[in-house]
Design a protein around this motif. Structure first.
Motif, PDB file in Angstrom:
ATOM      1  N   MET A 166       0.839  -1.199   0.000  1.00 15.83           N
ATOM      2  CA  MET A 166       0.000   0.000   0.000  1.00 15.83           C
ATOM      3  C   MET A 166       0.877   1.253   0.000  1.00 15.83           C
ATOM      4  O   MET A 166       1.837   1.348   0.768  1.00 15.83           O
ATOM      5  N   THR A 167       0.542   2.212  -0.842  1.00 16.90           N
ATOM      6  CA  THR A 167       1.291   3.459  -0.884  1.00 16.90           C
ATOM      7  C   THR A 167       0.467   4.641  -0.378  1.00 16.90           C
ATOM      8  O   THR A 167       0.940   5.769  -0.370  1.00 16.90           O
ATOM      9  N   VAL A 168      -0.779   4.366   0.041  1.00 18.26           N
ATOM     10  CA  VAL A 168      -1.635   5.380   0.655  1.00 18.26           C
ATOM     11  C   VAL A 168      -2.176   4.795   1.950  1.00 18.26           C
ATOM     12  O   VAL A 168      -2.837   3.758   1.946  1.00 18.26           O
ATOM     13  N   ARG A 169      -1.850   5.441   3.079  1.00 14.20           N
ATOM     14  CA  ARG A 169      -2.320   4.977   4.383  1.00 14.20           C
ATOM     15  C   ARG A 169      -3.479   5.859   4.856  1.00 14.20           C
ATOM     16  O   ARG A 169      -3.461   7.067   4.647  1.00 14.20           O
ATOM     17  N   THR A 190      -2.453   9.569   4.079  1.00 14.41           N
ATOM     18  CA  THR A 190      -1.022   9.839   3.952  1.00 14.41           C
ATOM     19  C   THR A 190      -0.450   9.185   2.714  1.00 14.41           C
ATOM     20  O   THR A 190      -0.566   7.963   2.536  1.00 14.41           O
ATOM     21  N   LEU A 191       0.144   9.986   1.842  1.00 10.77           N
ATOM     22  CA  LEU A 191       0.922   9.445   0.732  1.00 10.77           C
ATOM     23  C   LEU A 191       2.186   8.839   1.324  1.00 10.77           C
ATOM     24  O   LEU A 191       2.951   9.530   2.004  1.00 10.77           O
ATOM     25  N   ASP A 192       2.420   7.558   1.066  1.00 11.02           N
ATOM     26  CA  ASP A 192       3.472   6.849   1.791  1.00 11.02           C
ATOM     27  C   ASP A 192       4.510   6.247   0.845  1.00 11.02           C
ATOM     28  O   ASP A 192       4.699   5.043   0.783  1.00 11.02           O
ATOM     29  N   ARG A 193       5.195   7.133   0.117  1.00 12.20           N
ATOM     30  CA  ARG A 193       6.345   6.733  -0.706  1.00 12.20           C
ATOM     31  C   ARG A 193       7.494   7.703  -0.430  1.00 12.20           C
ATOM     32  O   ARG A 193       7.995   8.374  -1.344  1.00 12.20           O
ATOM     33  N   PRO A 194       7.914   7.839   0.817  1.00 10.04           N
ATOM     34  CA  PRO A 194       8.912   8.859   1.143  1.00 10.04           C
ATOM     35  C   PRO A 194      10.217   8.684   0.390  1.00 10.04           C
ATOM     36  O   PRO A 194      10.920   9.670   0.127  1.00 10.04           O
ATOM     37  N   ILE A 218       3.661  10.059  -7.322  1.00 12.20           N
ATOM     38  CA  ILE A 218       2.482   9.236  -7.580  1.00 12.20           C
ATOM     39  C   ILE A 218       2.720   8.353  -8.794  1.00 12.20           C
ATOM     40  O   ILE A 218       2.881   8.850  -9.919  1.00 12.20           O
ATOM     41  N   ASP A 219       2.755   7.037  -8.570  1.00  9.03           N
ATOM     42  CA  ASP A 219       2.807   6.103  -9.688  1.00  9.03           C
ATOM     43  C   ASP A 219       1.384   5.610  -9.958  1.00  9.03           C
ATOM     44  O   ASP A 219       0.418   6.078  -9.337  1.00  9.03           O
ATOM     45  N   LEU A 220       1.245   4.674 -10.886  1.00  7.53           N
ATOM     46  CA  LEU A 220      -0.100   4.245 -11.265  1.00  7.53           C
ATOM     47  C   LEU A 220      -0.816   3.556 -10.106  1.00  7.53           C
ATOM     48  O   LEU A 220      -2.029   3.729  -9.931  1.00  7.53           O
ATOM     49  N   ALA A 221      -0.075   2.782  -9.312  1.00 11.88           N
ATOM     50  CA  ALA A 221      -0.694   2.110  -8.165  1.00 11.88           C
ATOM     51  C   ALA A 221      -1.185   3.124  -7.143  1.00 11.88           C
ATOM     52  O   ALA A 221      -2.291   2.997  -6.595  1.00 11.88           O
ATOM     53  N   THR A 222      -0.381   4.150  -6.880  1.00 13.37           N
ATOM     54  CA  THR A 222      -0.777   5.184  -5.921  1.00 13.37           C
ATOM     55  C   THR A 222      -1.990   5.950  -6.425  1.00 13.37           C
ATOM     56  O   THR A 222      -2.903   6.268  -5.653  1.00 13.37           O
ATOM     57  N   ALA A 223      -2.005   6.260  -7.724  1.00 12.85           N
ATOM     58  CA  ALA A 223      -3.153   6.956  -8.299  1.00 12.85           C
ATOM     59  C   ALA A 223      -4.429   6.145  -8.102  1.00 12.85           C
ATOM     60  O   ALA A 223      -5.481   6.683  -7.726  1.00 12.85           O
ATOM     61  N   ALA A 228       4.213  11.406   3.761  1.00 10.75           N
ATOM     62  CA  ALA A 228       5.096  10.804   4.761  1.00 10.75           C
ATOM     63  C   ALA A 228       6.536  11.290   4.592  1.00 10.75           C
ATOM     64  O   ALA A 228       6.958  11.666   3.503  1.00 10.75           O
ATOM     65  N   GLY A 229       7.270  11.285   5.691  1.00  9.78           N
ATOM     66  CA  GLY A 229       8.709  11.487   5.634  1.00  9.78           C
ATOM     67  C   GLY A 229       9.210  12.885   5.906  1.00  9.78           C
ATOM     68  O   GLY A 229      10.363  13.071   6.294  1.00  9.78           O
ATOM     69  N   GLY A 230       8.373  13.894   5.689  1.00 11.84           N
ATOM     70  CA  GLY A 230       8.774  15.264   5.987  1.00 11.84           C
ATOM     71  C   GLY A 230       9.570  15.976   4.909  1.00 11.84           C
ATOM     72  O   GLY A 230       9.708  17.193   4.948  1.00 11.84           O
ATOM     73  N   ARG A 231      10.116  15.246   3.934  1.00 12.06           N
ATOM     74  CA  ARG A 231      10.913  15.895   2.885  1.00 12.06           C
ATOM     75  C   ARG A 231      10.054  16.422   1.747  1.00 12.06           C
ATOM     76  O   ARG A 231      10.463  17.326   1.025  1.00 12.06           O
TER      77      ARG A 231
END
Length: 255
Positions: free
Chosen positions: A1-4, A16-20, A26-31, A55-58
């Motif tokens: 999962m890339t979205v929590r 939360t977008l979770d690919r820090p 955003i890739d196709l799975a995240t979309a 996620a990640g703060g950066r």
């Protein structure tokens, strides 16, 4: 999962977008996951307000993942854009959505920020639009930002590309951001505001959200409808875009 997704006490969902490691690009799975999340929250009566963050703060998000290949129809009059359905309004969600931004928010991130009710940023946040630097038309992104900022500010951000970034303070001054929080506290501040909104009668809140968007949706829909042809006419071929991206030089001015 890339979205929590989690639901706070009081009816606030935190998405939360979770690919820090990829700056929450955003890739196709995240979309696809974002679309599913908005659709699920639309039907969840226990959720009365939403906070979207990265996620990640950066980075909040750096938009489309450049490693993604999106096959296109063999016609200059048609274009498939995986980001067109990643936002809450594109999925008919009229519960209030607040964005909490730390670090970079750029390019395709504006599809998400453009469909939030308002944005809370921490003092580390920066906003920029890299499209023109890489031979790409900023169409959808510029249109969304033109709904939130003075035209001259949108034009400067879109045309300056990677050479310049908007600081959280300047974003606040232009109206893009409604609150600047200390570093690391944007999410807390956004949840605090969302909790207040979630405590009010949901029918009145959602009706107000719908009314606010009705004030601009005709112009927005008309402008977005022009985007595919402008992109088809103005974008460099993918190979030339990639060459510009590979040749990019470090350094930028923050204002």
């Amino acid at each position: 999962m890339t979205v929590r997704t989690r639901v706070e006490e009081g009816g606030v969902a935190v998405v939360t977008l979770d690919r820090p490691e990829r700056h929450n690009a955003i890739d196709l799975a995240t979309a696809a996951e974002l679309t599913a999340v908005w659709r699920r929250l639309r039907r969840d009566a226990s959720v009365r307000a939403v906070v979207l963050t990265g996620a990640g703060g950066r980075a909040f998000s750096t938009g489309i993942d450049r490693s993604v290949e999106v096959p296109q129809p063999p016609s200059p009059h048609a274009m498939d854009d995986p980001l067109r359905t990643v936002g809450p309004k594109a999925n008919d969600l009229w519960k209030p959505v607040l964005a909490a931004v730390a670090g970079m928010a750029c390019g395709g991130a504006f599809y998400l920020l453009g469909e939030a009710e308002f944005i809370v940023a921490d003092e580390t946040a920066t906003f920029f639009d890299p499209h023109t630097s890489y031979g790409m038309v900023s169409a959808y992104e510029a249109v969304y930002m033109a709904q939130r900022m003075p035209m001259g500010e949108v034009a400067r951000m879109a045309l300056m590309g990677t050479a310049e970034r908007l600081s959280a303070r300047r974003a606040y001054q232009t109206g893009l951001v409604s609150e600047v929080a200390p570093a690391g506290e944007a999410l807390t501040a956004a949840i605090r505001a969302a909790s207040v909104i979630a405590s009010y009668p949901t029918e009145a809140v959602q009706g107000t959200v719908r009314a606010l968007w009705a004030a601009k949706e005709a112009a927005l829909a008309q402008a977005l409808a022009r985007a595919p042809e402008l992109i088809a006419l103005g974008n460099l071929p993918p190979g030339r875009q990639a060459a510009l991206f590979a040749a990019r030089t470090p350094g930028f001015r923050t204002r």
